[in-house]
Design a protein around this motif. Structure first.
Motif, mmCIF file in Angstrom:
data_model
loop_
_atom_site.group_PDB
_atom_site.id
_atom_site.type_symbol
_atom_site.label_atom_id
_atom_site.label_comp_id
_atom_site.label_asym_id
_atom_site.label_seq_id
_atom_site.Cartn_x
_atom_site.Cartn_y
_atom_site.Cartn_z
ATOM 1 N N GLN A 122 60.281 36.044 43.497
ATOM 2 C CA GLN A 122 59.588 36.698 42.396
ATOM 3 C C GLN A 122 58.834 35.683 41.548
ATOM 4 O O GLN A 122 57.680 35.890 41.195
ATOM 5 C CB GLN A 122 60.583 37.465 41.529
ATOM 6 N N TRP A 123 59.476 34.569 41.237
ATOM 7 C CA TRP A 123 58.789 33.551 40.436
ATOM 8 C C TRP A 123 57.545 33.033 41.153
ATOM 9 O O TRP A 123 56.470 32.942 40.565
ATOM 10 C CB TRP A 123 59.747 32.385 40.160
ATOM 11 N N PHE A 124 57.691 32.701 42.431
ATOM 12 C CA PHE A 124 56.547 32.166 43.170
ATOM 13 C C PHE A 124 55.438 33.209 43.299
ATOM 14 O O PHE A 124 54.254 32.903 43.111
ATOM 15 C CB PHE A 124 57.014 31.726 44.559
ATOM 16 N N SER A 125 55.795 34.441 43.612
ATOM 17 C CA SER A 125 54.795 35.487 43.816
ATOM 18 C C SER A 125 54.042 35.806 42.530
ATOM 19 O O SER A 125 52.822 36.006 42.552
ATOM 20 C CB SER A 125 55.465 36.753 44.359
ATOM 21 N N ILE A 126 54.772 35.853 41.417
ATOM 22 C CA ILE A 126 54.118 36.163 40.148
ATOM 23 C C ILE A 126 53.146 35.062 39.764
ATOM 24 O O ILE A 126 52.008 35.329 39.348
ATOM 25 C CB ILE A 126 55.172 36.386 39.045
ATOM 26 N N MET A 127 53.546 33.811 39.901
ATOM 27 C CA MET A 127 52.651 32.710 39.554
ATOM 28 C C MET A 127 51.432 32.694 40.474
ATOM 29 O O MET A 127 50.307 32.475 40.027
ATOM 30 C CB MET A 127 53.406 31.379 39.654
ATOM 31 N N ASN A 128 51.653 32.936 41.761
ATOM 32 C CA ASN A 128 50.536 32.981 42.708
ATOM 33 C C ASN A 128 49.576 34.114 42.359
ATOM 34 O O ASN A 128 48.350 33.951 42.380
ATOM 35 C CB ASN A 128 51.089 33.159 44.116
ATOM 36 N N SER A 129 50.128 35.266 42.002
ATOM 37 C CA SER A 129 49.296 36.410 41.626
ATOM 38 C C SER A 129 48.498 36.120 40.365
ATOM 39 O O SER A 129 47.311 36.459 40.280
ATOM 40 C CB SER A 129 50.166 37.649 41.421
ATOM 41 N N LEU A 130 49.124 35.471 39.401
ATOM 42 C CA LEU A 130 48.424 35.167 38.150
ATOM 43 C C LEU A 130 47.255 34.216 38.387
ATOM 44 O O LEU A 130 46.175 34.385 37.810
ATOM 45 C CB LEU A 130 49.400 34.563 37.141
ATOM 46 N N VAL A 131 47.466 33.225 39.233
ATOM 47 C CA VAL A 131 46.377 32.280 39.528
ATOM 48 C C VAL A 131 45.209 32.995 40.186
ATOM 49 O O VAL A 131 44.038 32.807 39.819
ATOM 50 C CB VAL A 131 46.899 31.132 40.415
ATOM 51 N N ILE A 132 45.494 33.846 41.159
ATOM 52 C CA ILE A 132 44.433 34.577 41.860
ATOM 53 C C ILE A 132 43.699 35.511 40.906
ATOM 54 O O ILE A 132 42.460 35.576 40.887
ATOM 55 C CB ILE A 132 45.030 35.365 43.044
ATOM 56 N N VAL A 133 44.448 36.242 40.097
ATOM 57 C CA VAL A 133 43.827 37.205 39.188
ATOM 58 C C VAL A 133 42.978 36.500 38.138
ATOM 59 O O VAL A 133 41.867 36.943 37.823
ATOM 60 C CB VAL A 133 44.910 38.075 38.530
ATOM 61 N N LEU A 134 43.470 35.394 37.607
ATOM 62 C CA LEU A 134 42.683 34.652 36.621
ATOM 63 C C LEU A 134 41.396 34.117 37.248
ATOM 64 O O LEU A 134 40.332 34.120 36.622
ATOM 65 C CB LEU A 134 43.515 33.498 36.050
ATOM 66 N N PHE A 135 41.474 33.661 38.486
ATOM 67 C CA PHE A 135 40.269 33.177 39.163
ATOM 68 C C PHE A 135 39.257 34.303 39.371
ATOM 69 O O PHE A 135 38.067 34.147 39.076
ATOM 70 C CB PHE A 135 40.661 32.565 40.509
ATOM 71 N N LEU A 136 39.732 35.462 39.849
ATOM 72 C CA LEU A 136 38.826 36.584 40.062
ATOM 73 C C LEU A 136 38.247 37.098 38.749
ATOM 74 O O LEU A 136 37.072 37.463 38.676
ATOM 75 C CB LEU A 136 39.564 37.713 40.793
ATOM 76 N N THR A 137 39.071 37.112 37.711
ATOM 77 C CA THR A 137 38.591 37.567 36.412
ATOM 78 C C THR A 137 37.498 36.645 35.880
ATOM 79 O O THR A 137 36.476 37.089 35.363
ATOM 80 C CB THR A 137 39.754 37.629 35.412
#
Length: 654
Positions: free
Chosen positions: A292-307
């Motif tokens: 969960q920790w790894f997936s959430i951090m990975n998701s946040l990085v991707i979403v911030l980049f796309l945003t």
């Protein structure tokens, strides 16, 4: 004796305000506002303070239907008491009551008999009770016990050597007709009889305590509670020794049966665990925590980049358009195509403006409720230790936020040129809450028929209706009164009397493809969190990472806003000025992806069986999808509303 060393437990609705006033005087205020209970020995009497063990509802990952402790014919407390439950606990189906397992602080006990249950082959009532117990073991129903507001956990080692502490333990298990052990039967090689049930009728309870500091007047506090379930066929029901073969129950009820329930309790001192961090060993050891920790951090990085990429494209493209239009004279601008050419139609009132304004009013109410609830949860006031506080806070906030819902709906409806203000305010107060309540009531009927503890009592339903009609509806009328009292929002440009013809659109600028594409990016930033939220609801795992959830909530709002604004700009450039509903549906379509994911989760992750459980799952999922649709649609609409007003007011197009 039982001493309260700090403030008494506070109601979650008032704890935030009260904590601000008492934090200076209370040197040891613990989030989420629950005061510790201290235990000390009564030296004058020679005995110790009683540790009260409570039992909660039983649930299963294979069934949506939870049941009360008494439904399975377990030993009952002769002086049964039920502590007061808040609204959230009732809505979630928690049914806490005292248990017959009695023990005193620091008083170890070995193999204490609780009771003996007898099942007569000639009694149809006993047959029904035993069949229900067998069904519970077959579906792997789990006990949930509580000591000092802390779950009694079952800790075991999984295949990779990791220690996992589950806040529940099974009532028993089954070895099927092929001799294959199911669920907890794999832990004991003695569970080897085919087509046989094994009931866990004995528990070894271990309670860890922090000794405290007697010099400062701080007595011992409980910091952990674990147990080990066992199945034992007692040879002597009156004086059990807790030794022997497993307590097997044949699938066919052909002879009389007796099941004796026993327990042992041991107290151990552990000064390494502080009371304020006593939940850590449960949360850290839960399944999928590292993932969960790894997936959430990975998701946040991707979403911030796309945003950031979406924002960069939007700002650069729009800046270039504005600069080019400002360098043109009036005649050249008239020949130019694009978003400037539809300035006389862009603020034309939408079709079904009544319905749109109602959705936006309700969406505003849901948005504010969600923001405040997640903020309080992020601060620690609505942690798992404060049972039912999350749902109670959400319901109370929704009831109290009827005023902004009525105001926004009325103001926008007036902006759209609507005149049926009575219909508008009635729909705002009753449409979406009515749909949710009807769905909830139908699901509750199924729970009533099945005899589940999750069925909301009639009195609680009346209380919910009283909150709705007595508080929320009047506040909605108050908000609508002030909304209609003010003039509608004045657009920056005039609207032409004759609508402009919309040119032929390409595939990507048509309504449906744009709406379908618009929901992908917002869904991409929540689907990982959504997995763990669904796990906490349907797989009964504990959810506690509200800090990450609040961050994902903020990112979801930003993503919905930017994705919707970008698509709205492309549609205006294609001279399609029907942006009102499209802006709402573009981000609102994220709810459709949410529903598709919920269907995928049901068939791929869950083991739910039975028609009633299936109907309940999809019934409650539809409520969640509707609320999410209104919530995300409102974010997209107001983002586009601000964007369209901004660009046409900056250009000062007449």
């Amino acid at each position: 004796m039982n001493k309260r060393t700090l403030l008494p437990p506070l109601n979650p609705r008032f704890i935030f305000l009260l904590s601000l006033t008492v934090v200076s005087s209370s040197f040891g205020f613990y989030l989420p506002g629950l005061a510790p209970v201290s235990f000390c020995e009564e030296k004058s009497k020679g005995d110790a303070e009683e540790c009260q063990l409570f039992v909660n509802r039983l649930d299963s990952v294979e069934s949506v239907l939870p049941y009360e402790y008494d439904a399975f014919d377990f030993c009952k407390d002769t002086n049964e008491r039920r502590p007061s439950e808040n609204l959230g606990q009732v809505l979630f189906g928690e049914r806490i009551e005292t248990s017959p397992y009695k023990f005193s602080f620091k008083a170890d006990k070995a193999c204490v008999k609780v009771c003996t249950k007898s099942y007569d082959i000639g009694s149809s009532e006993d047959k029904l009770k035993l069949d229900f117990l067998k069904k519970g073991m077959e579906l792997n129903y789990q006990h949930h016990w509580i000591v000092d507001n802390m779950p009694v956990t079952w800790c075991y080692i999984v295949e990779d050597g990791q220690k996992v502490c589950n806040p529940g333990f099974p009532i028993g298990c089954l070895v099927n007709q092929e001799g294959k052990p199911k669920d907890a039967c794999v832990i004991n090689a003695d569970f080897n009889k085919k087509n046989t049930y094994y009931v866990f009728n004995h528990v070894d309870i271990t309670i860890f305590y922090h000794s405290g500091d007697e010099t400062n007047g701080m007595h011992a506090r409980l910091v952990a509670a674990t147990l080990e379930p066992q199945s034992i066929k007692h040879s002597n029901d009156e004086n059990p020794t807790c030794e022997g073969a497993p307590m097997d129950i044949p699938a066919d009820f052909k002879s009389n049966l007796k099941v004796t329930y026993t327990y042992s309790v041991t107290f151990k001192q552990n000064d390494d665990i502080r009371w304020a961090s006593r939940w850590d060993y449960i949360l850290v050891s839960m399944p999928h925590t590292n993932i969960q920790w790894f997936s959430i951090m990975n998701s946040l990085v991707i979403v911030l980049f796309l945003t950031g990429m979406v924002a960069m494209i939007m700002l650069r493209t729009l800046h270039k358009d504005i600069a080019r239009y400002n360098q043109m004279d009036q005649e050249e601008a008239q020949e130019e195509s694009g978003w400037k050419q539809v300035h006389g139609d862009v603020f034309r009132p939408p079709r079904m403006g009544m319905l749109l304004s109602v959705f936006l009013g309700q969406g505003t109410q849901v948005f504010i409720m969600t923001f405040i609830t997640l903020f309080l949860a992020c601060m620690g006031f609505l942690s798992p230790a404060n049972r039912g506080a999350l749902m109670t806070c959400a319901v109370v906030l929704w009831v109290l936020l009827g005023t902004p819902a009525g105001y926004v709906s009325a103001r926008l409806y007036k902006t759209f040129g609507g005149e049926n203000w009575k219909t508008n305010v009635l729909l705002t107060a009753f449409l979406c809450p009515g749909i949710v309540f009807v769905d909830f009531f139908m699901m509750n009927l199924i729970l009533w028929v099945e005899g589940s503890s999750a069925a909301v009592p009639f009195g609680t339903l009346v209380a919910i209706l009283a909150l709705w009609f007595g508080i929320s509806v009047p506040l909605t009328f108050v908000g609508a009164y002030f909304g209609f009292k003010k003039p509608g929002i004045e657009p920056p440009v005039r609207t032409n009397q004759i609508p402009r013809q919309i040119p032929q659109q390409s595939f990507f600028t048509k309504a449906m493809p744009g709406i379908i594409m618009g929901g992908i990016l917002p869904f991409g930033c929540i689907f990982i969190q959504l997995f763990f939220i669904l796990n906490s609801i349907w797989s009964h795992q504990m959810y506690y990472m509200f800090g990450f959830l609040f961050l994902v909530f903020i990112i979801l709002v930003i993503t919905c806003s930017e994705a919707t604004v970008l698509l709205c700009y492309f549609h205006l450039c294609a001279e399609d000025y029907h942006w009102w509903w499209r802006s709402f549906l573009t981000s609102g379509f994220t709810a459709v992806y949410l529903f598709v994911y919920a269907v995928h989760y049901f068939f791929s992750k869950l083991q739910i069986i039975g028609a009633a459980s299936t109907i309940l799952y999809f019934g409650y999922t539809l409520i969640m999808v509707l609320i999410f649709f209104i919530f995300t649609g409102t974010i997209g609409f107001f983002s586009c509303f601000w964007f369209v007003n901004k660009i046409y007011s900056v250009l000062k197009v007449d």
